[in-house]
Design an enzyme around this catalytic site. Structure first.
Site, PDB file in Angstrom:
ATOM      1  N   ARG A 172     -12.145 -22.690  10.207  1.00  0.00           N
ATOM      2  CA  ARG A 172     -11.950 -23.628  11.314  1.00  0.00           C
ATOM      3  C   ARG A 172     -12.654 -24.943  10.991  1.00  0.00           C
ATOM      4  O   ARG A 172     -13.849 -24.943  10.707  1.00  0.00           O
ATOM      5  CB  ARG A 172     -12.535 -23.059  12.617  1.00  0.00           C
ATOM      6  CG  ARG A 172     -11.745 -21.888  13.186  1.00  0.00           C
ATOM      7  CD  ARG A 172     -10.366 -22.340  13.649  1.00  0.00           C
ATOM      8  NE  ARG A 172      -9.522 -21.235  14.107  1.00  0.00           N
ATOM      9  CZ  ARG A 172      -8.693 -20.535  13.328  1.00  0.00           C
ATOM     10  NH1 ARG A 172      -8.587 -20.800  12.042  1.00  0.00           N
ATOM     11  NH2 ARG A 172      -7.946 -19.569  13.832  1.00  0.00           N
ATOM     12  N   PRO A 203       1.792   4.480  -6.590  1.00  0.00           N
ATOM     13  CA  PRO A 203       1.785   3.474  -7.657  1.00  0.00           C
ATOM     14  C   PRO A 203       3.175   2.991  -8.074  1.00  0.00           C
ATOM     15  O   PRO A 203       3.412   1.790  -8.221  1.00  0.00           O
ATOM     16  CB  PRO A 203       1.082   4.205  -8.813  1.00  0.00           C
ATOM     17  CG  PRO A 203       0.174   5.176  -8.129  1.00  0.00           C
ATOM     18  CD  PRO A 203       0.911   5.630  -6.897  1.00  0.00           C
ATOM     19  N   ASN A 204       4.116   3.917  -8.244  1.00  0.00           N
ATOM     20  CA  ASN A 204       5.442   3.526  -8.718  1.00  0.00           C
ATOM     21  C   ASN A 204       6.137   2.589  -7.725  1.00  0.00           C
ATOM     22  O   ASN A 204       6.761   1.588  -8.114  1.00  0.00           O
ATOM     23  CB  ASN A 204       6.265   4.804  -8.930  1.00  0.00           C
ATOM     24  CG  ASN A 204       7.597   4.507  -9.562  1.00  0.00           C
ATOM     25  OD1 ASN A 204       7.656   3.884 -10.630  1.00  0.00           O
ATOM     26  ND2 ASN A 204       8.665   4.902  -8.895  1.00  0.00           N
ATOM     27  N   GLN A 227     -10.266 -15.880  16.312  1.00  0.00           N
ATOM     28  CA  GLN A 227     -11.141 -15.571  15.176  1.00  0.00           C
ATOM     29  C   GLN A 227     -12.578 -15.613  15.685  1.00  0.00           C
ATOM     30  O   GLN A 227     -12.967 -16.559  16.367  1.00  0.00           O
ATOM     31  CB  GLN A 227     -10.954 -16.583  14.041  1.00  0.00           C
ATOM     32  CG  GLN A 227      -9.561 -16.586  13.428  1.00  0.00           C
ATOM     33  CD  GLN A 227      -9.379 -15.514  12.358  1.00  0.00           C
ATOM     34  OE1 GLN A 227     -10.144 -14.555  12.298  1.00  0.00           O
ATOM     35  NE2 GLN A 227      -8.358 -15.658  11.549  1.00  0.00           N
ATOM     36  N   HIS A 240       0.876  -1.181   0.000  1.00  0.00           N
ATOM     37  CA  HIS A 240       0.000   0.000   0.000  1.00  0.00           C
ATOM     38  C   HIS A 240       0.911   1.229   0.000  1.00  0.00           C
ATOM     39  O   HIS A 240       1.437   1.623   1.039  1.00  0.00           O
ATOM     40  CB  HIS A 240      -0.884  -0.025   1.257  1.00  0.00           C
ATOM     41  CG  HIS A 240      -1.957   1.019   1.265  1.00  0.00           C
ATOM     42  ND1 HIS A 240      -2.875   1.146   2.279  1.00  0.00           N
ATOM     43  CD2 HIS A 240      -2.267   1.996   0.369  1.00  0.00           C
ATOM     44  CE1 HIS A 240      -3.700   2.142   2.021  1.00  0.00           C
ATOM     45  NE2 HIS A 240      -3.350   2.674   0.877  1.00  0.00           N
ATOM     46  N   ASP A 241       1.104   1.816  -1.196  1.00  0.00           N
ATOM     47  CA  ASP A 241       2.031   2.951  -1.310  1.00  0.00           C
ATOM     48  C   ASP A 241       1.707   3.678  -2.607  1.00  0.00           C
ATOM     49  O   ASP A 241       0.695   3.361  -3.254  1.00  0.00           O
ATOM     50  CB  ASP A 241       3.478   2.410  -1.300  1.00  0.00           C
ATOM     51  CG  ASP A 241       4.466   3.398  -0.683  1.00  0.00           C
ATOM     52  OD1 ASP A 241       4.450   4.582  -1.097  1.00  0.00           O
ATOM     53  OD2 ASP A 241       5.244   2.990   0.190  1.00  0.00           O
ATOM     54  N   ARG A 282      -3.506 -21.676  12.522  1.00  0.00           N
ATOM     55  CA  ARG A 282      -3.303 -22.484  13.723  1.00  0.00           C
ATOM     56  C   ARG A 282      -3.926 -23.879  13.724  1.00  0.00           C
ATOM     57  O   ARG A 282      -3.313 -24.787  14.298  1.00  0.00           O
ATOM     58  CB  ARG A 282      -3.755 -21.668  14.948  1.00  0.00           C
ATOM     59  CG  ARG A 282      -2.777 -20.533  15.242  1.00  0.00           C
ATOM     60  CD  ARG A 282      -3.378 -19.447  16.076  1.00  0.00           C
ATOM     61  NE  ARG A 282      -4.381 -18.688  15.324  1.00  0.00           N
ATOM     62  CZ  ARG A 282      -5.096 -17.703  15.828  1.00  0.00           C
ATOM     63  NH1 ARG A 282      -4.941 -17.359  17.099  1.00  0.00           N
ATOM     64  NH2 ARG A 282      -5.960 -17.052  15.075  1.00  0.00           N
TER      65      ARG A 282
HETATM   66  O1  C5P Z   1      -4.432 -19.094  12.653  1.00  0.00           O
HETATM   67  P1  C5P Z   1      -5.492 -18.593  11.719  1.00  0.00           P
HETATM   68  O2  C5P Z   1      -6.155 -19.683  10.909  1.00  0.00           O
HETATM   69  O3  C5P Z   1      -6.484 -17.695  12.419  1.00  0.00           O
HETATM   70  O4  C5P Z   1      -4.657 -17.704  10.700  1.00  0.00           O
HETATM   71  C1  C5P Z   1      -5.270 -16.997   9.679  1.00  0.00           C
HETATM   72  C2  C5P Z   1      -4.271 -16.296   8.809  1.00  0.00           C
HETATM   73  O5  C5P Z   1      -5.015 -15.479   7.922  1.00  0.00           O
HETATM   74  C3  C5P Z   1      -3.324 -15.373   9.543  1.00  0.00           C
HETATM   75  O6  C5P Z   1      -2.085 -15.372   8.803  1.00  0.00           O
HETATM   76  C4  C5P Z   1      -3.997 -14.034   9.470  1.00  0.00           C
HETATM   77  O7  C5P Z   1      -3.093 -12.966   9.475  1.00  0.00           O
HETATM   78  C5  C5P Z   1      -4.677 -14.123   8.102  1.00  0.00           C
HETATM   79  N1  C5P Z   1      -5.847 -13.256   7.938  1.00  0.00           N
HETATM   80  C6  C5P Z   1      -6.964 -13.307   8.754  1.00  0.00           C
HETATM   81  N2  C5P Z   1      -8.024 -12.477   8.530  1.00  0.00           N
HETATM   82  C7  C5P Z   1      -7.991 -11.627   7.513  1.00  0.00           C
HETATM   83  C8  C5P Z   1      -6.890 -11.573   6.673  1.00  0.00           C
HETATM   84  C9  C5P Z   1      -5.824 -12.421   6.910  1.00  0.00           C
HETATM   85  O8  C5P Z   1      -7.011 -14.099   9.693  1.00  0.00           O
HETATM   86  N3  C5P Z   1      -9.026 -10.872   7.292  1.00  0.00           N
END
Ligand code: C5P
Length: 232
Positions: free
Chosen positions: A180, A67-68, A189, A64-65, A210
């Site tokens: 999950r 364009p160039n 989450q 995120h910066d 995880r």
């Molecule tokens: O361990 P877990 O399954 O929660 O990891 C999810 C991965 O997805 C992590 O690398 C996290 O940074 C990434 N991620 C997320 N939610 C988002 C974008 C990316 O959990 N909206």
């Protein structure tokens, strides 16, 4: 060639740990994601080492910066031979188009995807940075912008996947974290989905961290998720 739908997030502080996990997994069943933590600690060597283990790499640095600068960063990433990389859609049309053009010129063209709204941000926080309306509306708008600039897809929650798939068509790539397995602990989450639900909603690839990386037997955990996908 197989096209594994699972992307395992290598969220580790060192390459030694990431490599140890990679060696317990199977490139026929998954790709691996290298994010800001591992890349900041171990740099391009981490990408090369994981590729040397036989895995495709998703470089999750969310550029995120201007364009160039973003185009140059995309070129540098494509020289590493990454399979997928991402940028922030909030960088705007010129930045997204420059990124897409840089990816297009690569010898091995990576999939270029956009992050729309960080799932950590609710309506209140979005309003504070000047984005009015619901997060869902912002996600739709930014995903449409990314597509119109030539990007291949977006990162989104599995809950958003259904609407995005309907609006943006079958070819647009939807990469969904927050997955999950039915029997797993959600960790931090909040709104999770099972692999089968996410695929049914139109996800193209599932990001899983995880449930695989912290499992006593990571390969068996990966296989279980794979089974849930192919049976769905
Ligand atoms: O361990 P877990 O399954 O929660 O990891 C999810 C991965 O997805 C992590 O690398 C996290 O940074 C990434 N991620 C997320 N939610 C988002 C974008 C990316 O959990 N909206």
């Amino acid at each position: 060639m197989t096209d594994p739908k699972i992307i395992v997030a290598l969220d580790f502080p060192s390459l030694t740990q990431a490599q140890a996990l990679a060696r317990r997994l199977d490139p026929q069943l998954c790709r691996l994601k290298i994010g800001k933590e591992l890349f900041t600690a171990s740099g391009p060597a981490s990408v090369e080492a994981i590729q040397a283990e036989g895995f495709d790499v998703f470089l999750d640095l969310k550029f995120h910066d201007i364009p160039n600068t973003v185009a140059s960063a995309v070129r540098a990433a494509t020289r590493l031979g990454v399979w997928m990389l991402n940028v922030h859609a909030l960088g705007g049309r010129a930045m997204l188009s420059a990124a897409a053009e840089a990816a297009e010129q690569a010898q091995r063209r990576p999939r270029l995807i956009a992050v729309t709204v960080l799932t950590s941000m609710g309506a209140g926080e979005l309003a504070e940075v000047g984005i009015e309306g619901s997060p869902e509306a912002a996600v739709m708008r930014l995903a449409g912008l990314a597509q119109s600039c030539g990007l291949d897809g977006v990162v989104c929650s599995a809950r958003e996947a259904k609407g995005l798939r309907e609006k943006l068509g079958g070819a647009f790539c939807l990469v969904t974290p927050g997955i999950r397995p039915a029997e797993a602990d959600a960790g931090d989450q909040v709104r999770t989905m099972t692999p089968a639900q996410a695929m049914a909603n139109g996800a193209s690839y599932l990001v899983v961290g995880r449930p695989v990386t912290q499992a006593a037997d990571p390969l068996e955990a990966l296989r279980a998720i794979h089974r849930q996908i192919i049976q769905s």
